[in-house]
Design a protein around this motif. Structure first.
Motif, mmCIF file in Angstrom:
data_model
loop_
_atom_site.group_PDB
_atom_site.id
_atom_site.type_symbol
_atom_site.label_atom_id
_atom_site.label_comp_id
_atom_site.label_asym_id
_atom_site.label_seq_id
_atom_site.Cartn_x
_atom_site.Cartn_y
_atom_site.Cartn_z
ATOM 1 N N GLY A 62 0.821 -1.201 0.000
ATOM 2 C CA GLY A 62 0.000 0.000 0.000
ATOM 3 C C GLY A 62 0.861 1.258 0.000
ATOM 4 N N GLY A 63 0.262 2.363 -0.432
ATOM 5 C CA GLY A 63 1.003 3.605 -0.403
ATOM 6 C C GLY A 63 0.533 4.611 -1.433
ATOM 7 N N ILE A 64 1.285 5.691 -1.528
ATOM 8 C CA ILE A 64 0.950 6.791 -2.423
ATOM 9 C C ILE A 64 2.043 6.909 -3.484
ATOM 10 C CG2 ILE A 64 0.571 9.272 -2.605
ATOM 11 C CD1 ILE A 64 -0.361 9.220 0.318
ATOM 12 N N PRO A 65 1.696 6.725 -4.750
ATOM 13 C CA PRO A 65 2.710 6.872 -5.797
ATOM 14 C C PRO A 65 2.956 8.340 -6.135
ATOM 15 C CG PRO A 65 0.622 6.243 -6.765
ATOM 16 C CD PRO A 65 0.410 6.279 -5.282
ATOM 17 N N PHE A 66 4.114 8.611 -6.730
ATOM 18 C CA PHE A 66 4.386 9.967 -7.213
ATOM 19 C C PHE A 66 3.488 10.293 -8.410
ATOM 20 C CE2 PHE A 66 8.462 9.539 -4.923
ATOM 21 C CZ PHE A 66 8.492 10.764 -4.294
ATOM 22 N N ASN A 67 3.241 9.310 -9.248
ATOM 23 C CA ASN A 67 2.384 9.507 -10.414
ATOM 24 C C ASN A 67 0.965 9.074 -10.053
ATOM 25 O OD1 ASN A 67 4.604 10.339 -11.889
ATOM 26 N ND2 ASN A 67 5.017 8.287 -12.683
ATOM 27 N N VAL A 68 0.046 10.014 -10.007
ATOM 28 C CA VAL A 68 -1.289 9.726 -9.473
ATOM 29 C C VAL A 68 -2.413 9.928 -10.495
ATOM 30 C CG1 VAL A 68 -0.658 10.217 -7.085
ATOM 31 C CG2 VAL A 68 -1.460 12.090 -8.553
ATOM 32 N N CYS A 69 -2.071 10.167 -11.751
ATOM 33 C CA CYS A 69 -3.104 10.408 -12.761
ATOM 34 C C CYS A 69 -3.120 9.290 -13.803
ATOM 35 C CB CYS A 69 -2.871 11.748 -13.461
ATOM 36 S SG CYS A 69 -3.033 13.179 -12.377
ATOM 37 N N PHE A 70 -4.332 8.981 -14.286
ATOM 38 C CA PHE A 70 -4.472 7.970 -15.332
ATOM 39 C C PHE A 70 -5.324 8.565 -16.454
ATOM 40 C CE2 PHE A 70 -5.902 4.271 -17.604
ATOM 41 C CZ PHE A 70 -4.849 3.366 -17.487
ATOM 42 N N PRO A 71 -4.786 8.610 -17.674
ATOM 43 C CA PRO A 71 -5.545 9.203 -18.788
ATOM 44 C C PRO A 71 -6.780 8.367 -19.123
ATOM 45 C CG PRO A 71 -3.204 8.969 -19.313
ATOM 46 C CD PRO A 71 -3.447 8.181 -18.072
ATOM 47 N N CYS A 72 -7.854 9.035 -19.531
ATOM 48 C CA CYS A 72 -9.041 8.320 -19.999
ATOM 49 C C CYS A 72 -9.660 9.080 -21.168
ATOM 50 C CB CYS A 72 -10.058 8.107 -18.887
ATOM 51 S SG CYS A 72 -10.582 9.577 -18.017
ATOM 52 N N ALA B 166 -8.372 0.220 -17.566
ATOM 53 C CA ALA B 166 -7.337 -0.714 -18.020
ATOM 54 C C ALA B 166 -7.877 -2.133 -17.970
ATOM 55 C CB ALA B 166 -6.095 -0.591 -17.147
ATOM 56 N N ASP B 167 -7.317 -2.992 -18.802
ATOM 57 C CA ASP B 167 -7.765 -4.386 -18.863
ATOM 58 C C ASP B 167 -7.286 -5.204 -17.678
ATOM 59 O OD1 ASP B 167 -9.224 -4.130 -21.207
ATOM 60 O OD2 ASP B 167 -7.507 -4.590 -22.483
ATOM 61 N N ASN B 168 -6.276 -4.707 -16.955
ATOM 62 C CA ASN B 168 -5.784 -5.425 -15.778
ATOM 63 C C ASN B 168 -5.028 -4.457 -14.880
ATOM 64 O OD1 ASN B 168 -2.830 -5.505 -16.636
ATOM 65 N ND2 ASN B 168 -3.817 -6.578 -18.358
ATOM 66 N N GLY C 81 0.248 2.642 -16.528
ATOM 67 C CA GLY C 81 -0.326 3.800 -17.201
ATOM 68 C C GLY C 81 -0.396 5.062 -16.367
ATOM 69 N N LEU C 82 -0.046 4.990 -15.092
ATOM 70 C CA LEU C 82 -0.086 6.177 -14.242
ATOM 71 C C LEU C 82 0.947 7.207 -14.700
ATOM 72 C CD1 LEU C 82 -0.430 4.519 -10.706
ATOM 73 C CD2 LEU C 82 -2.195 5.820 -11.920
#
Length: 321
Positions: free
Chosen positions: A59-69, A159-161, A168-169
């Motif tokens: 668990g945790g907080i990544p530096f990259n937090v956005c996912f394009p859609c 995402a498919d998985n 993708g973040l």
């Protein structure tokens, strides 16, 4: 056979291990017994890629937090954002089986029971990232979706998985539109048309012009604080909850709690241009409960109303403008 999970993916600068992450998300490395217990409690087989990642960092907080859609959500037109990735340590508040984990979001916040809430989002519960098992079944490989509470729990495929989701973040700097978003929200609360119900309620109060200005002023302060227009459990949100109840019961004095909660969504939450675009029922019922406990709101013979003293205090704020 070699495990090819996250092959060639560099996790060197993936996690942002600040104090908030350590306190709320990051747990002890999961044992096989812990994994089995979490899966049993959730009722789903967790993806191997998720289990592998949690064995490296639970668990945790990544530096990259956005996912394009490809379609707009309540968060943005072209992406979603996460706050953190839930781990498997039950003692952490933001974990799969923690205090604010997957079952809590489904049972208390009304999210659809499609799988496992895996990431929370910056909207404080108004949208979530889920592992979606509808197609694959509880033992299969789930897709990753965005569930939008602000839009009647609309589901958007991301995402498919799980591995593809993590890969993708991207960094939030890619979508640095916060200033423009806030500008649009401020313009909305300053000038957008009220819902038919809110307009009618304002027209029938003692001072319609000042009341409209008052509502817009409080709403503008909310946007300035948060960057967007949403009501939660903060002081200004509670004032706007109070204003709505005062206006409604001023016109409909024989209103029951059930009647009001049913009408609430047509005042600001879901109707008209001047709207939050959605709401979490638990925030409204919690506000009502707290106001009753403090004596600001009474419920006599099923009829809900504000006390005379509470009304005077509330309107004094309007008259100070």
């Amino acid at each position: 056979m070699k495990n090819r999970t996250f092959e060639d993916f560099d996790f060197t600068d993936f996690w942002d291990d600040d104090e908030y992450a350590k306190n709320g998300y990051i747990g002890e490395f999961p044992t096989e017994e812990m994994i089995e217990e979490v899966e049993r409690e959730l009722g789903y087989k967790l993806p191997e890629s998720y289990i592998w990642l949690m064995k490296q960092h639970n668990g945790g907080i990544p530096f990259n937090v956005c996912f394009p859609c490809d379609e707009p959500t309540s968060w943005a037109d072209d992406h979603v954002a996460i706050t953190g990735i839930m781990g498997m340590d039950k003692d952490k508040m933001y974990s799969l089986c923690g205090q604010l984990g997957s079952r809590f979001m489904i049972e208390e916040w009304g999210y659809p029971d499609i799988g496992v809430a895996i990431c929370d989002c910056p909207s404080a519960g108004h949208d979530m990232i889920f592992l979606d098992y509808r197609e694959c079944g509880p033992q299969g490989e789930p897709k990753v979706v965005h569930v939008d509470q602000e839009n009647d729990y609309y589901i958007t495929l991301l995402a498919d998985n799980f591995e593809d989701f993590i890969r993708g973040l991207v960094n939030e700097e890619v979508f640095d539109t916060l200033e423009e978003d806030e500008r649009k929200e401020l313009e909305k609360v300053r000038t957008a048309a009220f819902s038919p119900l809110l307009s009618d309620l304002c027209s029938k109060c003692d001072n319609p012009v000042d009341t409209e200005r008052w509502i817009r002023k409080v709403s503008e302060e909310i946007v300035t604080d948060k960057g967007f227009f949403a009501l939660h459990a903060d002081t200004r949100s509670y004032m706007l909850y109070d204003i709505q109840l005062w206006l409604y019961t001023n016109v409909y004095p024989d209103t029951t709690e059930e009647d009001y909660l049913s009408a609430y969504k047509k005042i600001i939450a879901l109707d008209g241009e001047f709207s939050t675009g959605g709401y979490a029922p638990d925030f409204v019922t919690d506000w009502l409960t707290r106001r009753k406990e403090s004596g600001i709101i009474t419920c006599n013979n099923g009829i809900v109303s504000m006390t005379t003293g509470a009304k005077e205090t509330l309107l004094a704020d309007r008259d100070k403008m």
